[in-house]
Design a protein around this motif. Structure first.
Motif, short mmCIF file in Angstrom:
data_model
loop_
_atom_site.label_atom_id
_atom_site.label_comp_id
_atom_site.label_asym_id
_atom_site.label_seq_id
_atom_site.Cartn_x
_atom_site.Cartn_y
_atom_site.Cartn_z
N LEU A 84 12.64 4.64 -3.50
CA LEU A 84 13.81 4.49 -2.65
C LEU A 84 13.52 5.01 -1.24
N VAL A 85 12.78 6.09 -1.15
CA VAL A 85 12.38 6.62 0.17
C VAL A 85 11.52 5.59 0.90
N THR B 176 12.30 6.39 -21.37
CA THR B 176 11.62 6.30 -20.06
C THR B 176 12.46 6.89 -18.93
N PHE B 177 13.75 7.14 -19.18
CA PHE B 177 14.66 7.50 -18.09
C PHE B 177 14.28 8.80 -17.39
N LYS B 178 13.74 9.77 -18.15
CA LYS B 178 13.40 11.07 -17.57
C LYS B 178 12.44 10.93 -16.40
N TYR B 179 11.44 10.08 -16.57
CA TYR B 179 10.39 9.95 -15.55
C TYR B 179 10.68 8.84 -14.54
N VAL B 180 11.28 7.77 -15.01
CA VAL B 180 11.50 6.65 -14.10
C VAL B 180 12.51 7.00 -13.02
N GLY B 181 13.40 7.97 -13.30
CA GLY B 181 14.35 8.40 -12.28
C GLY B 181 13.64 9.05 -11.09
N ILE B 182 12.61 9.88 -11.39
CA ILE B 182 11.84 10.51 -10.32
C ILE B 182 11.07 9.47 -9.52
N ILE B 183 10.46 8.52 -10.23
CA ILE B 183 9.71 7.45 -9.56
C ILE B 183 10.63 6.61 -8.70
N PHE B 184 11.82 6.33 -9.21
CA PHE B 184 12.78 5.51 -8.47
C PHE B 184 13.16 6.17 -7.14
N VAL B 185 13.37 7.48 -7.16
CA VAL B 185 13.71 8.19 -5.92
C VAL B 185 12.60 8.05 -4.89
N ALA B 186 11.35 8.19 -5.33
CA ALA B 186 10.21 8.06 -4.41
C ALA B 186 10.15 6.66 -3.81
N ILE C 161 0.83 -1.20 0.00
CA ILE C 161 0.00 0.00 0.00
C ILE C 161 0.87 1.25 0.00
N LEU C 162 1.96 1.24 0.79
CA LEU C 162 2.87 2.40 0.82
C LEU C 162 3.46 2.68 -0.56
N VAL C 163 3.87 1.63 -1.25
CA VAL C 163 4.43 1.80 -2.59
C VAL C 163 3.37 2.37 -3.53
N ALA C 164 2.14 1.84 -3.46
CA ALA C 164 1.07 2.34 -4.32
C ALA C 164 0.77 3.81 -4.04
N VAL C 165 0.74 4.19 -2.76
CA VAL C 165 0.48 5.59 -2.40
C VAL C 165 1.61 6.48 -2.92
N ALA C 166 2.85 6.03 -2.76
CA ALA C 166 3.99 6.81 -3.26
C ALA C 166 3.88 7.01 -4.78
N LEU C 167 3.49 5.98 -5.50
CA LEU C 167 3.34 6.09 -6.94
C LEU C 167 2.21 7.07 -7.32
N ILE C 168 1.11 7.02 -6.57
CA ILE C 168 0.00 7.93 -6.85
C ILE C 168 0.41 9.38 -6.62
N ILE C 169 1.16 9.63 -5.54
CA ILE C 169 1.63 11.00 -5.25
C ILE C 169 2.56 11.50 -6.35
N VAL C 170 3.52 10.67 -6.74
CA VAL C 170 4.46 11.05 -7.80
C VAL C 170 3.71 11.26 -9.11
N ASN C 171 2.75 10.39 -9.39
CA ASN C 171 1.95 10.52 -10.60
C ASN C 171 1.21 11.86 -10.63
N TYR C 172 0.63 12.25 -9.50
CA TYR C 172 -0.09 13.53 -9.43
C TYR C 172 0.86 14.71 -9.68
N ILE C 173 2.04 14.66 -9.04
CA ILE C 173 3.00 15.77 -9.18
C ILE C 173 3.48 15.90 -10.62
#
Length: 440
Positions: free
Chosen positions: A418-419, A406-416, A181-193
């Motif tokens: 990673l947290v 895909t690298f431009k966006y997947v880097g941001i997702i990866f950081v989220a 659930i935490l991973v899904a929430v992190a993805l949703i937040i990054v997706n919104y931003i």
């Protein structure tokens, strides 16, 4: 001891470098070391290979693979997307949210990251492109959502870890709920931003996904209509996980239930598979299952050689000579596994490195269930990191773009993500809360 370690892993690395399949490389490296050492009979290879396959929990793997293939081909994934679309359409980045939630639910059916992105991504990515989303982002968010597969129960990777670590599969399944659930929430937040910043389209509620199953493409899909269509798909994870957590069935028995249930629903209710397609699905699943089980057999012998040569103890002593601080050791292991995930397939990495790393962390008082979650989440990030990044390859192929786009966006997702990994690593109660609550 150091010489044997270098020899074993040196041979393995050389074989992999020359594109020898990892399963064969594992077995060959182990056999060569045994022959050179001369202290272990070669019959151990046959005995270990057979005994590693003679495992009731392992039967769950081919059945979950088969269930996932049936549900993917039988229309369940498509109906999940239609249902989620019916109540998310007006939100910023709505199609990304649909991809994440649908992947979460489908992962709770299939247990596989690659299967999840292939099933959900094939449905959602083309529509994202038509709605004005960047192809690179459409591929990235779908691939990242597919990475939920290894950490959302019933994860195939959890089963393999449990077998290798002699841990409870049910406890691992329960422990995976909150991190998932935490991973899904992190993805949703990054997706919104990202969608807010890039101005990607918002799904119009008066339109419908082209893959809608029961209405015309231009007709509005109502919530109740889509719920009625998706009810059997939504019931699948409830049936599978509810049976396990309720103590009604074991994880292996739940896998069989999943196969029978998916066959009945997709054949007689959705009517999207027939005898010919069932045979094709069984053949595909058999090939996938066979490759996984060959991994298990070879890795079990590899682990036996490691144990006989006392390599895990040697590594544990070496690390202990550097530091005994659990915080630093877990940080080093995280860095190591992140690098491994970039170059090695998830199943292979679990089978090879669990016997090595578990003896290091157990003396530190780290719970095996918690450590299993750290390993599985680490390696799930490998699904979206180059050069391997199998999920990125699948997503970019569906989007019709080069992998590098895909690298431009997947880097941001990866950081989220990673947290999230660091939070789960250093706050074990997140992982252990539910197993302790239910077990207690």
């Amino acid at each position: 001891m150091g010489t044997i370690t270098l020899m074993l892993f040196g041979i393995l690395i050389v074989l992999i470098f020359f594109n020898v399949p990892i399963a064969i490389a594992l077995a060959a490296a182990s056999l060569l070391v045994v022959l050179i050492e001369g202290t272990v009979p070669l019959t151990l290879f046959i005995q270990t290979s057979f005994s590693s396959m003679d495992s009731f929990p392992l039967i769950a793997i081919p059945f979950f693979i088969l269930a996932g293939d049936i549900m993917s081909r039988g229309g369940m994934a498509r109906r999940l997307v239609d249902f989620i679309q019916s109540f998310i359409g007006s939100l910023t980045g709505s199609l990304g949210i649909i991809a994440i939630i649908a992947s979460f639910i489908f992962a709770a059916i299939s247990g596989s990251g690659a299967a999840t992105v292939a099933s959900i991504g094939a449905i959602i990515i083309p529509y994202m492109l038509k709605s004005g989303y960047s192809p690179g982002y459409a591929a990235s968010i779908s691939a990242s959502a597919g990475a939920l597969g290894p950490i959302v129960p019933p994860s195939i990777v959890f089963i393999l870890y449990a077998v290798m670590a002699n841990a409870s599969i049910s406890d691992l399944f329960i422990a995976g709920i909150v991190p998932g659930i935490l991973v899904a929430v992190a993805l949703i937040i990054v997706n919104y931003i990202i969608c807010k910043k890039e101005g990607f389209g918002v799904l119009d509620k008066t339109t419908v996904l082209e893959t809608a199953t029961s209405v015309a493409e231009t007709e509005k899909v109502g919530f109740w209509r889509s719920l009625n269509e998706a009810k059997w798909a939504l019931l699948a994870p409830v049936l599978i996980l509810g049976g396990i957590y309720g103590g009604i069935v074991t994880p292996t028995e739940a896998a069989v239930v999943a196969v029978v249930y998916s066959l009945i629903i997709c054949t007689f209710f959705y009517k999207e598979i027939n005898l010919k397609s069932i045979l094709e699905i069984f053949l595909t699943s058999a090939r996938t299952s066979g490759s996984v089980l060959i991994f298990v057999s070879a890795a079990s012998f590899f682990g036996q050689v490691l144990s006989i040569e006392r390599i895990p103890q040697f590594l544990a002593d070496t690390i202990a000579s550097w530091t005994t601080n659990p915080f630093i050791i877990l940080l080093l292991i995280n860095i190591f596994l992140l690098i491994v995930g970039m170059f090695m397939e998830t199943v292979a990495a679990v089978l090879i490195f669990v016997p090595l790393l578990l003896p290091i962390v157990i003396p530190l008082g780290i719970d095996p269930i918690h450590f299993g979650m750290i390993i599985c989440l680490n390696l799930s990030l490998g699904l979206i990191t180059p050069p391997l990044g199998i999920n990125l390859f699948i997503g970019s192929n569906i989007a019709g773009i080069q992998f590098e786009k895909t690298f431009k966006y997947v880097g941001i997702i990866f950081v989220a993500l990673l947290v999230v990994l660091l939070i789960i690593t250093y706050v074990p109660s997140i992982t252990l809360f539910l197993p302790n609550l239910i077990g207690g």
